[in-house]
Structures are given as structure tokens and as C-alpha cells.
Design an enzyme around this catalytic site. Structure first.
Site, PDB file in Angstrom:
ATOM      1  N   GLU A  33       0.850  -1.193   0.000  1.00 15.21           N
ATOM      2  CA  GLU A  33       0.000   0.000   0.000  1.00 15.21           C
ATOM      3  C   GLU A  33       0.888   1.246   0.000  1.00 15.21           C
ATOM      4  OE1 GLU A  33      -3.212   1.127  -0.106  1.00 15.21           O
ATOM      5  OE2 GLU A  33      -2.420   3.116   0.389  1.00 15.21           O
ATOM      6  N   GLN A  34       0.519   2.227  -0.824  1.00  9.17           N
ATOM      7  CA  GLN A  34       1.357   3.429  -0.929  1.00  9.17           C
ATOM      8  C   GLN A  34       1.325   4.306   0.324  1.00  9.17           C
ATOM      9  OE1 GLN A  34      -0.112   5.869  -4.146  1.00  9.17           O
ATOM     10  NE2 GLN A  34      -2.094   6.211  -3.195  1.00  9.17           N
ATOM     11  N   ARG A 107     -16.728   4.221   6.058  1.00  6.61           N
ATOM     12  CA  ARG A 107     -15.730   3.472   5.281  1.00  6.61           C
ATOM     13  C   ARG A 107     -14.559   3.024   6.141  1.00  6.61           C
ATOM     14  NH1 ARG A 107     -15.913   4.891  -0.481  1.00  6.61           N
ATOM     15  NH2 ARG A 107     -13.833   4.058  -0.642  1.00  6.61           N
ATOM     16  N   TYR A 216     -27.391   9.627   4.914  1.00  7.03           N
ATOM     17  CA  TYR A 216     -27.775   8.492   5.754  1.00  7.03           C
ATOM     18  C   TYR A 216     -26.902   8.457   6.992  1.00  7.03           C
ATOM     19  CZ  TYR A 216     -24.050   6.190   2.968  1.00  7.03           C
ATOM     20  OH  TYR A 216     -22.882   5.876   2.319  1.00  7.03           O
ATOM     21  N   ASP A 296     -11.836  -0.807  -8.459  1.00  5.62           N
ATOM     22  CA  ASP A 296     -11.811   0.383  -9.313  1.00  5.62           C
ATOM     23  C   ASP A 296     -10.682   0.333 -10.341  1.00  5.62           C
ATOM     24  OD1 ASP A 296     -13.980   1.472  -8.049  1.00  5.62           O
ATOM     25  OD2 ASP A 296     -12.944   3.237  -7.267  1.00  5.62           O
TER      26      ASP A 296
HETATM   27  C1  LIG Z   1     -18.538   9.787  -3.227  1.00  9.50           C
HETATM   28  C2  LIG Z   1     -18.469   8.338  -3.446  1.00  9.50           C
HETATM   29  C3  LIG Z   1     -19.412   7.565  -2.833  1.00  9.50           C
HETATM   30  C4  LIG Z   1     -19.373   6.197  -3.011  1.00  9.50           C
HETATM   31  N1  LIG Z   1     -20.315   5.462  -2.406  1.00  9.50           N
HETATM   32  C5  LIG Z   1     -20.300   4.143  -2.590  1.00  9.50           C
HETATM   33  C6  LIG Z   1     -21.273   3.332  -1.971  1.00  9.50           C
HETATM   34  O1  LIG Z   1     -22.149   3.810  -1.238  1.00  9.50           O
HETATM   35  N2  LIG Z   1     -21.226   1.991  -2.195  1.00  9.50           N
HETATM   36  C7  LIG Z   1     -20.261   1.438  -2.990  1.00  9.50           C
HETATM   37  O2  LIG Z   1     -20.274   0.217  -3.177  1.00  9.50           O
HETATM   38  N3  LIG Z   1     -19.306   2.192  -3.577  1.00  9.50           N
HETATM   39  C8  LIG Z   1     -19.303   3.517  -3.392  1.00  9.50           C
HETATM   40  N4  LIG Z   1     -18.349   4.271  -3.979  1.00  9.50           N
HETATM   41  C9  LIG Z   1     -17.293   3.640  -4.780  1.00  9.50           C
HETATM   42  C10 LIG Z   1     -16.189   3.082  -3.902  1.00  9.50           C
HETATM   43  O3  LIG Z   1     -15.718   4.058  -3.028  1.00  9.50           O
HETATM   44  C11 LIG Z   1     -15.023   2.564  -4.736  1.00  9.50           C
HETATM   45  O4  LIG Z   1     -15.526   1.840  -5.818  1.00  9.50           O
HETATM   46  C12 LIG Z   1     -14.138   1.659  -3.877  1.00  9.50           C
HETATM   47  O5  LIG Z   1     -13.477   2.418  -2.901  1.00  9.50           O
HETATM   48  C13 LIG Z   1     -13.118   0.924  -4.735  1.00  9.50           C
HETATM   49  O6  LIG Z   1     -12.252   0.196  -3.904  1.00  9.50           O
HETATM   50  P1  LIG Z   1     -10.809  -0.198  -4.412  1.00  9.50           P
HETATM   51  O7  LIG Z   1     -10.179  -0.929  -3.283  1.00  9.50           O
HETATM   52  O8  LIG Z   1     -10.902  -0.840  -5.738  1.00  9.50           O
HETATM   53  O9  LIG Z   1     -10.065   1.183  -4.654  1.00  9.50           O
HETATM   54  P2  LIG Z   1      -9.641   2.294  -3.604  1.00  9.50           P
HETATM   55  O10 LIG Z   1     -10.620   2.387  -2.504  1.00  9.50           O
HETATM   56  O11 LIG Z   1      -9.356   3.516  -4.392  1.00  9.50           O
HETATM   57  O12 LIG Z   1      -8.282   1.743  -2.987  1.00  9.50           O
HETATM   58  C14 LIG Z   1      -7.086   1.744  -3.730  1.00  9.50           C
HETATM   59  C15 LIG Z   1      -5.906   1.624  -2.770  1.00  9.50           C
HETATM   60  O13 LIG Z   1      -4.710   1.520  -3.532  1.00  9.50           O
HETATM   61  C16 LIG Z   1      -3.742   2.411  -3.031  1.00  9.50           C
HETATM   62  N5  LIG Z   1      -2.858   2.778  -4.147  1.00  9.50           N
HETATM   63  C17 LIG Z   1      -3.144   3.587  -5.197  1.00  9.50           C
HETATM   64  N6  LIG Z   1      -2.095   3.667  -6.022  1.00  9.50           N
HETATM   65  C18 LIG Z   1      -1.120   2.888  -5.495  1.00  9.50           C
HETATM   66  C19 LIG Z   1       0.207   2.562  -5.898  1.00  9.50           C
HETATM   67  N7  LIG Z   1       0.739   3.045  -7.033  1.00  9.50           N
HETATM   68  N8  LIG Z   1       0.936   1.738  -5.115  1.00  9.50           N
HETATM   69  C20 LIG Z   1       0.414   1.226  -3.968  1.00  9.50           C
HETATM   70  N9  LIG Z   1      -0.844   1.510  -3.533  1.00  9.50           N
HETATM   71  C21 LIG Z   1      -1.602   2.324  -4.299  1.00  9.50           C
HETATM   72  C22 LIG Z   1      -4.553   3.568  -2.484  1.00  9.50           C
HETATM   73  O14 LIG Z   1      -3.825   4.325  -1.530  1.00  9.50           O
HETATM   74  C23 LIG Z   1      -5.739   2.838  -1.871  1.00  9.50           C
HETATM   75  O15 LIG Z   1      -5.483   2.416  -0.552  1.00  9.50           O
HETATM   76  C24 LIG Z   1     -18.364   5.629  -3.811  1.00  9.50           C
HETATM   77  C25 LIG Z   1     -17.398   6.430  -4.406  1.00  9.50           C
HETATM   78  C26 LIG Z   1     -17.448   7.773  -4.242  1.00  9.50           C
HETATM   79  C27 LIG Z   1     -16.406   8.626  -4.909  1.00  9.50           C
END
Ligand SMILES: Cc1cc2nc3c(=O)[nH]c(=O)nc-3n(C[C@H](O)[C@H](O)[C@H](O)COP(=O)(O)OP(=O)(O)OC[C@H]3O[C@@H](n4cnc5c(N)ncnc54)[C@H](O)[C@@H]3O)c2cc1C
Length: 389
Positions: A33-34, A107, A216, A296
Site C-alpha cells: 500500500e502506498q 468506510r 444516511y 476500481d
Molecule cells: C462519493 C463516493 C461515494 C461512493 N459510495 C459508494 C457506496 O455507497 N457503495 C459502494 O459500493 N461504492 C461507493 N463508492 C465507490 C467506492 O468508493 C469505490 O468503488 C471503492 O473504494 C473501490 O475500492 P478499491 O479498493 O478498488 O479502490 P480504492 O478504494 O481507491 O483503494 C485503492 C488503494 O490503492 C492504493 N494505491 C493507489 N495507487 C497505489 C500505488 N501506485 N501503489 C500502492 N498503492 C496504491 C490507495 O492508496 C488505496 O489504498 C463511492 C465512491 C465515491 C467517490
């Protein structure tokens, strides 16, 4: 297969869910993790029944309910009058219909529960301060370099590094990113700054013309999470933690009803953030050699169906099941992608469709029959523990 060393880049909700699911299936996993320390932004998260199945399986029901609550009831209200337009029954009905409830959480609380569960299995699994920079793949494995000068070797790489994924770029090259025209503000407001009689029912979206204000309760009802969506012609800053001035939101939503005004007026200083929503095209393929993408990084989506984190959670459980079901890693990654890409691409597209629907609606003529959400698309009926892989 169980001898494989799996590397996960990114310890967000997707990366930690995948890590925990793989650990529980018997794989050795190292997460990089970064961030210097593990954490999540202050914001709410909706976990619909399709994601809840996975969390129950990984964490256990009690641990899930320690960090998330089921809203007893919800509603779509008219933005100006505050009148209820549609009741959205969330309580026990979801559990009865789908076998798992609809949850809302802070979260950071859910993220903390996942991190604790990962560390309980392997205290040294998570490495912080490691920003992924470079990837090399060879016949016998993957080799990663981090910006702090360290590196890691493994058999497989799962890129879970979010919407601006460096792993995705390393696999598939740079890509076009476009501003969607939607912007949002979010904030967390202590309930003790608000009149409880006003904040009813638990979960509400105020439908306006070209704007929506959703709120909420999280943390056992002690905090109110809000997200306020509007439109702009241009936006340059990507990233969703840009500090914002709540007076800008008050101006933008000045014609919304007293409940919205009360929430905005009670927002503590420094607790309001803004972001622009950016778009990427669905990838035709996620996996390249020994590396694939999840959450994502694989399928960034706009938040208009509240499914981004839920899709990442589903991905993690399905990936672990594919690893168990397959005879070798190429088959495992192929099964994972085959099980997940079509569904997540559909949800990406439908999130856009829902945005257009939300912004073009007429709140004066909004009824239950015009209401569409992730449930009416059938998304809640999916169970990542039982779908074929
Ligand atoms: C306003 C908002 C509301 C939302 N509400 C909802 C909801 O109600 N329900 C829902 O299901 N989804 C919701 N989402 C979507 C959800 O937040 C994301 O889809 C989710 O966080 C994706 O998780 P992830 O682990 O794929 O990515 P992220 O949560 O972005 O995690 C990525 C991780 O990788 C790390 N990282 C990044 N680059 C590097 C690198 N080069 N090297 C090492 N580490 C790195 C980051 O620091 C982070 O810890 C919402 C999004 C937004 C913007």
C-alpha cells in the site's frame, strides 16, 4: 496452486477483501500500500445485499454488524418541500428477499475490520509506504519495484490500486480520462448537532432538478453522511478529498428543504470535501500474463448506483473461488475475469444511465413507477459465494 505467492497492490476495500478471501482459501498473500499508514477517508458507504453475502462469509455477521447498520427505512423526498415521493423499504425486507441485508457504514470502520482480519491470519501481510512503480513479468513470476527503493517477487499480481491504477497503466498503457460533467461534495455531521426528529427516516435522497442530495446515518446513528451532486461544464482536479467550503454547497442547494439546510449548517469546519467525477472506458481485457486487476482499477464507475465498493468486494470473493476451482493460475485468472467482466461492465454503463435519469427527472412528477436503482436492475440477487466461476 496453494504454493503460489500472491502480491496485491493497494490496500483499499477491494485489495483487503481479495487478500482476506485468498488467505481464507489457503494462499499466501502480501499486500503493498502506498500510504504511510493504513486508513480510509471519512465517508459513508452503502453495502447492498450482494456485497453483504461476501462480508458475512469473510468477517462473520457479528463483526459486520459491529461496523455497519441496516437503515430501518428510506425515502426519496422532494427537494424543496421535503415531501416523501417514494418509500424505499430497506429493513428486514432485504434479508427476507435476498438472504442478506442492506448496510450502511463508515468506510474507515469497514476498512479497519478487513485489515484486522487480514492481520489476524498473517500479522506481516500488509506493507505500507510502498508506492508501486514498475512491473516485470517473466516465465517464473512477477517482480515489482516500489518508489521507496524496495521490491517484491511473487507468482501472481492483483492490481487493486484504485481509479488511477498504476498497475493498469503498466499492463495496458496510459488512457484517456474525461470529466463526466458531474461534481459532488461530501461531509460527515455529528447527530448531536441536529434535531433527531428532522433526520427521518434513516436514509434519504432529496431529488431536485439537476441536483441530488443524499444522506444516511453511520456509526450506530451518531454521524450523518451526506453527498451532494450537481453539474459543471469543466473540472480539472481529480481526487475526491479536495477540501471544500460548505458555503459553496449552501449556495448551490439554497432552494432545498429545511432538513438539507440544517445538515449543511451543522457541518463542522474542515469536514466538507469536493470532487469531480471522471470517466474511463471499460477495458476489453483485465489479465495480462500473471497480472490482473480488481475493483476500481479494473472497472472504475460513477457513484450513481452506489456499487463501486460492492463490485470490488464481489471481485475478491470470486477471485478466491476461481483460484480454488482451477488447476493452474492461467485457468484461475481466466475463470475470474470470465465471471466478473461482463457484470461489472454492465454496472459501469448502468451507473451512467442512472446519472442521466437522476439529472433529467422532474421532481414534481416523480413516482414509484419512475424510480430506478441497483435493485430494479436485479443487482442484489447476485451472490458471489454461489455464482458459477
Ligand atoms: C462519493 C463516493 C461515494 C461512493 N459510495 C459508494 C457506496 O455507497 N457503495 C459502494 O459500493 N461504492 C461507493 N463508492 C465507490 C467506492 O468508493 C469505490 O468503488 C471503492 O473504494 C473501490 O475500492 P478499491 O479498493 O478498488 O479502490 P480504492 O478504494 O481507491 O483503494 C485503492 C488503494 O490503492 C492504493 N494505491 C493507489 N495507487 C497505489 C500505488 N501506485 N501503489 C500502492 N498503492 C496504491 C490507495 O492508496 C488505496 O489504498 C463511492 C465512491 C465515491 C467517490
Amino acid at each position: 496452486m496453494k504454493d503460489l505467492d500472491v502480491i496485491v497492490v493497494g490496500a483499499g476495500i477491494g485489495g483487503l477483501t481479495a487478500t482476506l478471501a485468498l488467505q481464507q482459501a489457503g494462499f499466501r498473500v502480501s499486500v503493498y500500500e502506498q500510504s504511510a499508514s493504513l486508513g480510509e477517508v471519512g465517508a459513508g458507504l452503502t453495502i447492498t445485499p450482494n456485497g453483504c453475502h461476501a462480508l458475512y462469509h469473510l468477517l462473520g455477521e457479528d463483526a459486520v454488524h459491529a461496523v455497519a447498520r441496516t437503515p430501518a427505512a428510506g425515502a426519496i423526498k422532494h427537494y424543496r418541500t421535503g415531501e416523501t415521493l417514494v418509500e424505499t423499504n430497506r429493513g428486514n425486507r432485504m434479508r427476507e428477499q435476498y438472504g442478506a441485508p442492506y448496510l450502511q457504514a463508515h468506510r474507515a470502520d469497514l476498512h479497519g475490520a478487513l485489515a484486522n482480519a487480514v492481520r489476524a491470519i498473517d500479522p506481516s501481510a500488509i506493507h505500507t509506504g510502498c508506492h508501486f512503480g514498475e512491473l516485470q513479468q517473466g516465465a517464473d513470476g512477477v517482480e515489482l519495484r516500489f518508489d521507496n527503493g524496495t521490491g517484491a517477487r511473487g507468482d501472481l499480481l492483483i492490481g487493486c490500486d484504485g481509479v488511477r491504477s498504476a498497475v493498469r497503466r503498466a499492463l495496458w498503457g496510459p488512457e484517456e480520462v474525461s470529466f463526466t460533467g458531474y461534481i459532488a461534495w461530501r461531509g460527515l455531521v455529528p447527530m448531536d448537532r441536529l434535531d433527531p426528529a428532522l433526520i427521518e427516516p434513516d436514509s434519504v435522497a432529496f431529488a431536485g432538478t439537476a441536483r441530488t442530495f443524499a444522506r444516511y446515518k453511520v456509526r450506530s446513528g451518531r454521524l450523518v453522511n451526506f453527498a451532494a451532486f450537481s453539474r459543471r461544464d469543466e473540472w480539472t482536479e481529480e481526487g475526491w478529498s479536495v477540501p471544500a467550503d460548505v458555503t459553496d454547497v449552501q449556495r448551490e442547494f439554497a432552494d432545498f428543504c429545511p432538513e438539507v439546510q440544517a445538515i449543511l449548517a451543522a457541518t463542522p469546519a474542515g469536514q466538507c470535501f469536493k470532487w469531480g467525477l471522471f470517466d474511463r472506458q471499460p477495458l476489453p481485457q483485465w489479465t495480462r500474463g500473471r497480472a490482473t486487476l480488481l475493483g476500481d482499477a479494473a472497472h472504475p464507475m460513477t457513484p450513481f448506483l452506489a456499487q463501486g465498493a460492492v463490485m470490488a468486494i464481489e471481485d475478491g470473493v470470486v477471485l478466491a473461488r476461481a483460484m480454488v476451482a482451477a488447476d493452474d493460475w492461467p485457468e484461475a485468472l481466466a475463470r475470474y475475469e470470465a465471471a466478473r467482466r461482463e457484470r461489472t461492465t454492465m454496472v459501469m454503463r448502468e451507473s451512467h444511465v442512472n446519472a442521466r435519469r437522476m439529472y433529467n427527472r422532474d421532481p414534481d412528477h416523480y413516482t414509484g413507477s419512475s424510480h430506478r436503482n441497483a435493485e430494479s436492475l436485479g443487482l442484489y440477487a447476485y451472490n458471489p459465494l454461489t455464482v458459477p466461476v
